[in-house]
Design a protein around this motif. Sequence first.
Motif, PDB file in Angstrom:
ATOM      1  N   SER A 187       0.820  -1.208   0.000  1.00 22.26           N
ATOM      2  CA  SER A 187       0.000   0.000   0.000  1.00 22.26           C
ATOM      3  C   SER A 187       0.857   1.263   0.000  1.00 22.26           C
ATOM      4  O   SER A 187       0.459   2.303  -0.534  1.00 22.26           O
ATOM      5  CB  SER A 187      -0.932   0.006   1.212  1.00 22.26           C
ATOM      6  OG  SER A 187      -0.181  -0.021   2.415  1.00 22.26           O
ATOM      7  N   TRP A 188       2.063   1.159   0.569  1.00 21.96           N
ATOM      8  CA  TRP A 188       2.940   2.325   0.638  1.00 21.96           C
ATOM      9  C   TRP A 188       3.365   2.788  -0.762  1.00 21.96           C
ATOM     10  O   TRP A 188       3.648   3.972  -0.963  1.00 21.96           O
ATOM     11  CB  TRP A 188       4.195   2.016   1.470  1.00 21.96           C
ATOM     12  CG  TRP A 188       5.098   1.007   0.826  1.00 21.96           C
ATOM     13  CD1 TRP A 188       5.053  -0.346   0.950  1.00 21.96           C
ATOM     14  CD2 TRP A 188       6.181   1.279  -0.073  1.00 21.96           C
ATOM     15  NE1 TRP A 188       6.029  -0.952   0.200  1.00 21.96           N
ATOM     16  CE2 TRP A 188       6.746   0.028  -0.443  1.00 21.96           C
ATOM     17  CE3 TRP A 188       6.732   2.442  -0.602  1.00 21.96           C
ATOM     18  CZ2 TRP A 188       7.813  -0.080  -1.314  1.00 21.96           C
ATOM     19  CZ3 TRP A 188       7.808   2.333  -1.474  1.00 21.96           C
ATOM     20  CH2 TRP A 188       8.342   1.083  -1.814  1.00 21.96           C
ATOM     21  N   VAL A 189       3.386   1.850  -1.716  1.00 24.81           N
ATOM     22  CA  VAL A 189       3.824   2.183  -3.073  1.00 24.81           C
ATOM     23  C   VAL A 189       2.887   3.218  -3.688  1.00 24.81           C
ATOM     24  O   VAL A 189       3.329   4.232  -4.241  1.00 24.81           O
ATOM     25  CB  VAL A 189       3.893   0.919  -3.963  1.00 24.81           C
ATOM     26  CG1 VAL A 189       4.187   1.311  -5.415  1.00 24.81           C
ATOM     27  CG2 VAL A 189       4.944  -0.037  -3.445  1.00 24.81           C
ATOM     28  N   VAL A 245       1.389   8.909  -5.138  1.00 29.03           N
ATOM     29  CA  VAL A 245       0.544  10.101  -5.039  1.00 29.03           C
ATOM     30  C   VAL A 245       1.404  11.315  -4.693  1.00 29.03           C
ATOM     31  O   VAL A 245       1.278  12.386  -5.294  1.00 29.03           O
ATOM     32  CB  VAL A 245      -0.568   9.902  -3.985  1.00 29.03           C
ATOM     33  CG1 VAL A 245      -1.286  11.223  -3.708  1.00 29.03           C
ATOM     34  CG2 VAL A 245      -1.571   8.858  -4.450  1.00 29.03           C
ATOM     35  N   GLY A 246       2.315  11.137  -3.722  1.00 28.83           N
ATOM     36  CA  GLY A 246       3.210  12.230  -3.349  1.00 28.83           C
ATOM     37  C   GLY A 246       4.110  12.647  -4.496  1.00 28.83           C
ATOM     38  O   GLY A 246       4.350  13.841  -4.716  1.00 28.83           O
ATOM     39  N   PHE A 247       4.591  11.671  -5.265  1.00 25.81           N
ATOM     40  CA  PHE A 247       5.464  11.949  -6.414  1.00 25.81           C
ATOM     41  C   PHE A 247       4.723  12.753  -7.486  1.00 25.81           C
ATOM     42  O   PHE A 247       5.234  13.748  -8.008  1.00 25.81           O
ATOM     43  CB  PHE A 247       5.972  10.633  -6.997  1.00 25.81           C
ATOM     44  CG  PHE A 247       6.755  10.777  -8.276  1.00 25.81           C
ATOM     45  CD1 PHE A 247       7.990  11.407  -8.284  1.00 25.81           C
ATOM     46  CD2 PHE A 247       6.252  10.278  -9.470  1.00 25.81           C
ATOM     47  CE1 PHE A 247       8.717  11.535  -9.464  1.00 25.81           C
ATOM     48  CE2 PHE A 247       6.969  10.406 -10.653  1.00 25.81           C
ATOM     49  CZ  PHE A 247       8.198  11.039 -10.651  1.00 25.81           C
ATOM     50  N   LEU A 248       3.499  12.327  -7.804  1.00 19.84           N
ATOM     51  CA  LEU A 248       2.729  12.991  -8.850  1.00 19.84           C
ATOM     52  C   LEU A 248       2.305  14.403  -8.463  1.00 19.84           C
ATOM     53  O   LEU A 248       2.015  15.226  -9.329  1.00 19.84           O
ATOM     54  CB  LEU A 248       1.482  12.160  -9.205  1.00 19.84           C
ATOM     55  CG  LEU A 248       1.724  10.802  -9.868  1.00 19.84           C
ATOM     56  CD1 LEU A 248       0.404  10.091 -10.113  1.00 19.84           C
ATOM     57  CD2 LEU A 248       2.493  10.936 -11.166  1.00 19.84           C
ATOM     58  N   LYS A 249       2.250  14.680  -7.171  1.00 18.56           N
ATOM     59  CA  LYS A 249       1.882  16.017  -6.713  1.00 18.56           C
ATOM     60  C   LYS A 249       3.089  16.949  -6.601  1.00 18.56           C
ATOM     61  O   LYS A 249       2.935  18.153  -6.431  1.00 18.56           O
ATOM     62  CB  LYS A 249       1.204  15.934  -5.332  1.00 18.56           C
ATOM     63  CG  LYS A 249      -0.207  15.376  -5.363  1.00 18.56           C
ATOM     64  CD  LYS A 249      -0.786  15.352  -3.961  1.00 18.56           C
ATOM     65  CE  LYS A 249      -2.235  14.886  -3.958  1.00 18.56           C
ATOM     66  NZ  LYS A 249      -2.796  14.857  -2.587  1.00 18.56           N
ATOM     67  N   GLY A 250       4.295  16.388  -6.680  1.00 19.54           N
ATOM     68  CA  GLY A 250       5.505  17.163  -6.439  1.00 19.54           C
ATOM     69  C   GLY A 250       6.135  17.737  -7.696  1.00 19.54           C
ATOM     70  O   GLY A 250       5.788  17.373  -8.820  1.00 19.54           O
ATOM     71  N   GLY A 280       9.168   5.454 -14.953  1.00 16.42           N
ATOM     72  CA  GLY A 280      10.257   4.464 -14.863  1.00 16.42           C
ATOM     73  C   GLY A 280      11.352   4.920 -13.912  1.00 16.42           C
ATOM     74  O   GLY A 280      11.884   4.127 -13.127  1.00 16.42           O
ATOM     75  N   SER A 281      11.686   6.206 -13.969  1.00 11.74           N
ATOM     76  CA  SER A 281      12.715   6.752 -13.074  1.00 11.74           C
ATOM     77  C   SER A 281      12.245   6.710 -11.621  1.00 11.74           C
ATOM     78  O   SER A 281      13.028   6.403 -10.713  1.00 11.74           O
ATOM     79  CB  SER A 281      13.031   8.203 -13.463  1.00 11.74           C
ATOM     80  OG  SER A 281      13.470   8.280 -14.796  1.00 11.74           O
ATOM     81  N   TYR A 282      10.966   6.984 -11.420  1.00 10.26           N
ATOM     82  CA  TYR A 282      10.402   6.927 -10.064  1.00 10.26           C
ATOM     83  C   TYR A 282      10.501   5.506  -9.502  1.00 10.26           C
ATOM     84  O   TYR A 282      10.882   5.302  -8.337  1.00 10.26           O
ATOM     85  CB  TYR A 282       8.950   7.403 -10.106  1.00 10.26           C
ATOM     86  CG  TYR A 282       8.124   6.955  -8.922  1.00 10.26           C
ATOM     87  CD1 TYR A 282       8.230   7.579  -7.681  1.00 10.26           C
ATOM     88  CD2 TYR A 282       7.227   5.887  -9.051  1.00 10.26           C
ATOM     89  CE1 TYR A 282       7.479   7.165  -6.604  1.00 10.26           C
ATOM     90  CE2 TYR A 282       6.471   5.465  -7.974  1.00 10.26           C
ATOM     91  CZ  TYR A 282       6.599   6.103  -6.752  1.00 10.26           C
ATOM     92  OH  TYR A 282       5.858   5.669  -5.683  1.00 10.26           O
ATOM     93  N   LYS A 323      17.323   9.393  -9.627  1.00  6.21           N
ATOM     94  CA  LYS A 323      16.907   9.034 -10.986  1.00  6.21           C
ATOM     95  C   LYS A 323      15.791   9.960 -11.477  1.00  6.21           C
ATOM     96  O   LYS A 323      15.816  10.451 -12.600  1.00  6.21           O
ATOM     97  CB  LYS A 323      16.413   7.586 -11.022  1.00  6.21           C
ATOM     98  CG  LYS A 323      17.471   6.547 -10.679  1.00  6.21           C
ATOM     99  CD  LYS A 323      18.417   6.332 -11.842  1.00  6.21           C
ATOM    100  CE  LYS A 323      19.394   5.194 -11.549  1.00  6.21           C
ATOM    101  NZ  LYS A 323      20.357   5.002 -12.638  1.00  6.21           N
ATOM    102  N   SER A 324      14.799  10.189 -10.615  1.00  6.37           N
ATOM    103  CA  SER A 324      13.674  11.044 -10.990  1.00  6.37           C
ATOM    104  C   SER A 324      14.128  12.475 -11.237  1.00  6.37           C
ATOM    105  O   SER A 324      13.704  13.121 -12.196  1.00  6.37           O
ATOM    106  CB  SER A 324      12.608  11.033  -9.897  1.00  6.37           C
ATOM    107  OG  SER A 324      12.148   9.733  -9.645  1.00  6.37           O
ATOM    108  N   SER A 325      14.983  12.984 -10.360  1.00  5.83           N
ATOM    109  CA  SER A 325      15.468  14.363 -10.512  1.00  5.83           C
ATOM    110  C   SER A 325      16.283  14.508 -11.790  1.00  5.83           C
ATOM    111  O   SER A 325      16.157  15.495 -12.516  1.00  5.83           O
ATOM    112  CB  SER A 325      16.323  14.758  -9.300  1.00  5.83           C
ATOM    113  OG  SER A 325      15.539  14.798  -8.137  1.00  5.83           O
TER     114      SER A 325
END
Length: 303
Positions: free
Chosen positions: A5-7, A12-17, A62-64, A267-269
Amino acid sequence: MGDESWVFDSLVGFLKGPVWNVPILTFIENKSLIYEPDSDYEGEEYQKIHNEYKNLVDFMLGSYMEDIGITPEQFESACGKASKHIKSKFHQSLFEQVWAADDITIFNTMMARKNVELQLQALEILQHRYGLMPQSFVADGQLPPDENAIMEQVLKKSLEEHEALQALLDEETRALEKTIAVSSGEKERLEMEKWQEQIKLQRALNLPESETPPESEPKTEEVGEEDLARRKEYLKQQRDKLLALKQEQRMKQLKDFEAGSSSSRPKSSFAAKKAMAGSKIDPQTLQVRKALAARLKEEVIGD
């Protein structure tokens, strides 16, 4: 992995950032300029832009996944097990961004609305300059909080720059600028176009049509073709300046986030910076995008 569930909560936090929003919104805004409302969006150029968008979304997702150390299979599983009522965690713009990668009709409508929105924002900045709107920024309820913060900074900088450059403008340009600013017909036309594209998008997304139409129909102004063309071209120039100011503020937002973030997402940055620099992104096909889109659709359509 046991409890996954943490994934989804992390996603959600990633998509909002800003790591997600900076490259995604910059792409949407820069590429939206050719999407005129009520066009058929036929041709290779439109398909090419949609393919580039799909690649960008896949690249960022993919990077996330690499950053949080999960496999595509684990991601799909987490999407399937995500809690009900996830819709409450997402601003509508996030639904649009994910679904648009899977559906070119939604993508085209989203881009046309963004084009009109940018013209409207450029016009409103002109109106702020001439005291036709309050000097302080009024938040737009259709925009995510971060975007409203960026528009507030853009307006502040635009007013400062305009004051410094006013003396350099010739009389003709100054008169043209003021004419556009005070033209109620132009603003009403853009507001009507934005509302029409918003309704199309909500229907395509199976979301309730919550938007009320503008209060009045656009007024017809007696403007010659040559003057009308000059107005449109000047407003386009202001829109281009607006895009440059927004990109500058977004890059600052991304740097501030990276400097103050306790969680490392190298990776995401890196992916965000690569996308912002205009570097070529190799095509990728990720099932995770389809899994995420399917999960969001199931939640919204199933309500």
